[in-house]
Structure formats: C-alpha cells, structure tokens
Design a protein around this motif. Sequence first.
Motif, PDB file in Angstrom:
ATOM      1  N   VAL A   1       0.927  -1.115  -0.355  1.00  0.00           N
ATOM      2  CA  VAL A   1       0.201   0.058  -0.174  1.00  0.00           C
ATOM      3  C   VAL A   1       0.882   1.431  -0.458  1.00  0.00           C
ATOM      4  O   VAL A   1       0.385   2.154  -0.389  1.00  0.00           O
ATOM      5  CB  VAL A   1      -0.883  -0.288   0.664  1.00  0.00           C
ATOM      6  N   PHE A   2       2.020   1.491   0.086  1.00  0.00           N
ATOM      7  CA  PHE A   2       3.327   2.569   0.576  1.00  0.00           C
ATOM      8  C   PHE A   2       3.947   3.153  -1.154  1.00  0.00           C
ATOM      9  O   PHE A   2       4.679   3.014  -0.834  1.00  0.00           O
ATOM     10  CB  PHE A   2       3.822   2.547   2.037  1.00  0.00           C
ATOM     11  N   LEU A   3       3.655   1.810  -1.936  1.00  0.00           N
ATOM     12  CA  LEU A   3       4.323   2.128  -2.828  1.00  0.00           C
ATOM     13  C   LEU A   3       4.117   2.380  -3.663  1.00  0.00           C
ATOM     14  O   LEU A   3       2.844   2.792  -4.053  1.00  0.00           O
ATOM     15  CB  LEU A   3       4.952   0.637  -3.875  1.00  0.00           C
ATOM     16  N   ASP A   4       4.976   4.018  -4.099  1.00  0.00           N
ATOM     17  CA  ASP A   4       4.470   4.287  -5.590  1.00  0.00           C
ATOM     18  C   ASP A   4       5.888   4.485  -6.874  1.00  0.00           C
ATOM     19  O   ASP A   4       6.788   4.929  -6.334  1.00  0.00           O
ATOM     20  CB  ASP A   4       4.213   5.965  -5.043  1.00  0.00           C
ATOM     21  N   GLY A   5       4.909   3.903  -7.253  1.00  0.00           N
ATOM     22  CA  GLY A   5       5.923   3.015  -8.532  1.00  0.00           C
ATOM     23  C   GLY A   5       7.323   2.831  -7.753  1.00  0.00           C
ATOM     24  O   GLY A   5       6.796   1.481  -7.593  1.00  0.00           O
ATOM     25  N   LYS A   6       8.618   2.876  -7.840  1.00  0.00           N
ATOM     26  CA  LYS A   6       9.220   2.236  -7.326  1.00  0.00           C
ATOM     27  C   LYS A   6       9.979   3.005  -5.827  1.00  0.00           C
ATOM     28  O   LYS A   6      10.868   2.633  -5.504  1.00  0.00           O
ATOM     29  CB  LYS A   6      10.453   2.147  -7.953  1.00  0.00           C
ATOM     30  N   GLU A   7       9.131   3.973  -5.604  1.00  0.00           N
ATOM     31  CA  GLU A   7       9.656   4.717  -4.437  1.00  0.00           C
ATOM     32  C   GLU A   7       8.421   4.672  -2.656  1.00  0.00           C
ATOM     33  O   GLU A   7       7.558   3.957  -3.603  1.00  0.00           O
ATOM     34  CB  GLU A   7       8.590   6.217  -3.858  1.00  0.00           C
ATOM     35  N   CYS A   8       9.080   3.856  -2.396  1.00  0.00           N
ATOM     36  CA  CYS A   8       8.799   3.660  -1.005  1.00  0.00           C
ATOM     37  C   CYS A   8       8.144   5.275   0.027  1.00  0.00           C
ATOM     38  O   CYS A   8       8.846   5.796  -0.003  1.00  0.00           O
ATOM     39  CB  CYS A   8       9.191   3.017   0.563  1.00  0.00           C
ATOM     40  N   THR A   9       7.037   5.074   0.178  1.00  0.00           N
ATOM     41  CA  THR A   9       6.538   6.324   0.541  1.00  0.00           C
ATOM     42  C   THR A   9       6.614   6.748   2.194  1.00  0.00           C
ATOM     43  O   THR A   9       6.315   7.511   2.654  1.00  0.00           O
ATOM     44  CB  THR A   9       4.525   7.377  -0.300  1.00  0.00           C
ATOM     45  N   VAL A  10       6.461   5.168   2.978  1.00  0.00           N
ATOM     46  CA  VAL A  10       7.025   5.951   4.173  1.00  0.00           C
ATOM     47  C   VAL A  10       8.659   5.592   4.091  1.00  0.00           C
ATOM     48  O   VAL A  10       8.786   4.522   5.872  1.00  0.00           O
ATOM     49  CB  VAL A  10       6.196   5.013   4.701  1.00  0.00           C
ATOM     50  N   TYR A  11       9.630   4.756   3.372  1.00  0.00           N
ATOM     51  CA  TYR A  11      10.611   4.960   3.488  1.00  0.00           C
ATOM     52  C   TYR A  11      11.611   5.367   4.979  1.00  0.00           C
ATOM     53  O   TYR A  11      11.746   3.929   6.073  1.00  0.00           O
ATOM     54  CB  TYR A  11      11.897   5.447   3.114  1.00  0.00           C
ATOM     55  N   GLU A  12      11.524   6.398   5.620  1.00  0.00           N
ATOM     56  CA  GLU A  12      11.993   6.646   7.337  1.00  0.00           C
ATOM     57  C   GLU A  12      11.155   5.494   7.635  1.00  0.00           C
ATOM     58  O   GLU A  12      12.312   5.947   8.813  1.00  0.00           O
ATOM     59  CB  GLU A  12      11.885   7.913   7.812  1.00  0.00           C
ATOM     60  N   ALA A  13       9.928   5.315   7.829  1.00  0.00           N
ATOM     61  CA  ALA A  13       9.563   4.317   9.236  1.00  0.00           C
ATOM     62  C   ALA A  13       9.075   3.305   8.323  1.00  0.00           C
ATOM     63  O   ALA A  13       8.395   3.080   9.663  1.00  0.00           O
ATOM     64  CB  ALA A  13       8.797   5.774   9.357  1.00  0.00           C
ATOM     65  N   ARG A  14       9.558   2.915   7.477  1.00  0.00           N
ATOM     66  CA  ARG A  14       9.642   1.562   7.283  1.00  0.00           C
ATOM     67  C   ARG A  14       9.474   0.472   7.923  1.00  0.00           C
ATOM     68  O   ARG A  14      10.668   0.381   9.166  1.00  0.00           O
ATOM     69  CB  ARG A  14      10.080   0.983   5.560  1.00  0.00           C
ATOM     70  N   PRO A  15       8.775  -0.866   7.973  1.00  0.00           N
ATOM     71  CA  PRO A  15       8.846  -1.562   9.058  1.00  0.00           C
ATOM     72  C   PRO A  15      10.844  -2.527   8.982  1.00  0.00           C
ATOM     73  O   PRO A  15      11.001  -2.052   7.936  1.00  0.00           O
ATOM     74  CB  PRO A  15       8.156  -2.729   8.675  1.00  0.00           C
ATOM     75  N   GLY A  16      10.668  -3.047  10.238  1.00  0.00           N
ATOM     76  CA  GLY A  16      11.684  -3.296  10.682  1.00  0.00           C
ATOM     77  C   GLY A  16      12.076  -4.805   9.573  1.00  0.00           C
ATOM     78  O   GLY A  16      13.708  -5.106   8.628  1.00  0.00           O
ATOM     79  N   ASN A  17      10.838  -5.631   8.724  1.00  0.00           N
ATOM     80  CA  ASN A  17      11.506  -6.867   7.775  1.00  0.00           C
ATOM     81  C   ASN A  17      11.949  -6.256   6.514  1.00  0.00           C
ATOM     82  O   ASN A  17      12.209  -7.002   5.619  1.00  0.00           O
ATOM     83  CB  ASN A  17       9.851  -7.284   8.151  1.00  0.00           C
ATOM     84  N   CYS A  18      10.972  -5.013   6.141  1.00  0.00           N
ATOM     85  CA  CYS A  18      11.588  -3.899   5.260  1.00  0.00           C
ATOM     86  C   CYS A  18      12.911  -3.531   5.128  1.00  0.00           C
ATOM     87  O   CYS A  18      14.103  -4.040   3.986  1.00  0.00           O
ATOM     88  CB  CYS A  18      10.867  -2.542   4.292  1.00  0.00           C
ATOM     89  N   GLU A  19      13.425  -2.678   5.752  1.00  0.00           N
ATOM     90  CA  GLU A  19      14.860  -2.407   6.641  1.00  0.00           C
ATOM     91  C   GLU A  19      15.680  -4.229   6.404  1.00  0.00           C
ATOM     92  O   GLU A  19      16.455  -3.603   5.469  1.00  0.00           O
ATOM     93  CB  GLU A  19      15.063  -1.994   7.949  1.00  0.00           C
TER      94      GLU A  19
END
Length: 166
Positions: A105-123
């Motif tokens: 839901v937070f993906l916009d094109g190839k960008e993560c719109t919540v990058y600074e707060a992305r979940p630990g699993n994504c990090e």
Amino acid sequence: MVTDLVQIRREGEKLRPENLRFRKWIKSHTFVERQFRRAAEEVQVSIDCRTCAECCRVTEVQIVDRDVEKLARFLGISEQRFLAEYTAAGEDGKPILKRTGRGCVFLDGKECTVYEARPGNCERFPHLLRGSGSLESRMWDLVDRATYCPIVFNWFARVKALTNFK
Ligand code: SF4
Ligand code: SF4
C-alpha cells in the motif's frame, strides 16, 4: 550481475531445484559463514534497490507493534486508525501491510512513501546480511527469494562458485 527481473524470474524458477540441492548440500559440508556474508555484501553494494522494488510488489510484509507505532507517528494518525486503514490479516492471522493490485500500500512506482519509518522486515530484506540465526538457517526462504530478488539471485551464483558446488 543479472538485474533483469524477467530473466531472474525465469532463471530463478529453473534453478530452484538446484538451489534446493545446494541448500541441503551446505548442511552436510563445512563452510565459512564469513565468506558467504562477504559475498552478500559485495552483491548488495552493486545493486540499487531504488531501481527495483520487486520485493515491495511481491511479498507480504509482516509487522510488529513497534512498526505500527513508528508508522502511525510518521503518518500523524492514531495506531487504531493505522491498523484499520493500512493493515490486513496475513494467512496466519498476523498483521501485514495492506496490499493493492500493485503491491504494498505504501509503494508509489518504485518508491516507498514511508521509507524513513518502514517496518523492520523491510529494512532487513532480503535477510542475507540482517536477520536472526545463521545464513544456513535462513536458506529455505532464500531459495524462494532467488526467483524475484536480484540480490539473492546473484548471491546464489557467487556462493555456489565459491564452494565449487556442482
Ligand atoms: S513499507 Fe516501503 S519498503 Fe516496505 S514493502 Fe512497503 S513500499 Fe516496500
Ligand atoms: S531487496 Fe531485492 S527485490 Fe527488494 S528492492 Fe532490493 S534487489 Fe529488489
């Protein structure tokens, strides 16, 4: 380095039986985890995740309370509202980030719109360099990730060459 996602999907599936065999093989051989990690570091620095985002399109992201807190704060909404609007129940009933037809839901094109707060699993994704347990213990998921993640796909090729796996 192979980065074409169509090629990775095709070859990764073709290599799945071999990668499964490799996974079994390393269990019965002594290998130096440091060597495997170094190979992962080398591959990881040569692939730019910002030009890919395939994992955001294909995987479900499990979240924990800490992620909920962080994301709700980042979005300036309550945790209850965050849970209602941005999460769903995964197959095992645990919360995951909601998905649209295009992926997270937070993906916009190839960008993560919540990058600074992305979940630990994504990090930590693809969990080659960061994750709990040894690399060997994470091999099961890695075989699957090699069918869509360029980092894992290329890492398999390197470590098979390093260990002279046939
Ligand atoms: S939160 Fe960001 S990094 Fe994680 S899956 Fe969604 S778009 Fe990708
Ligand atoms: S972790 Fe893998 S699948 Fe995800 S963006 Fe990076 S290279 Fe692509």
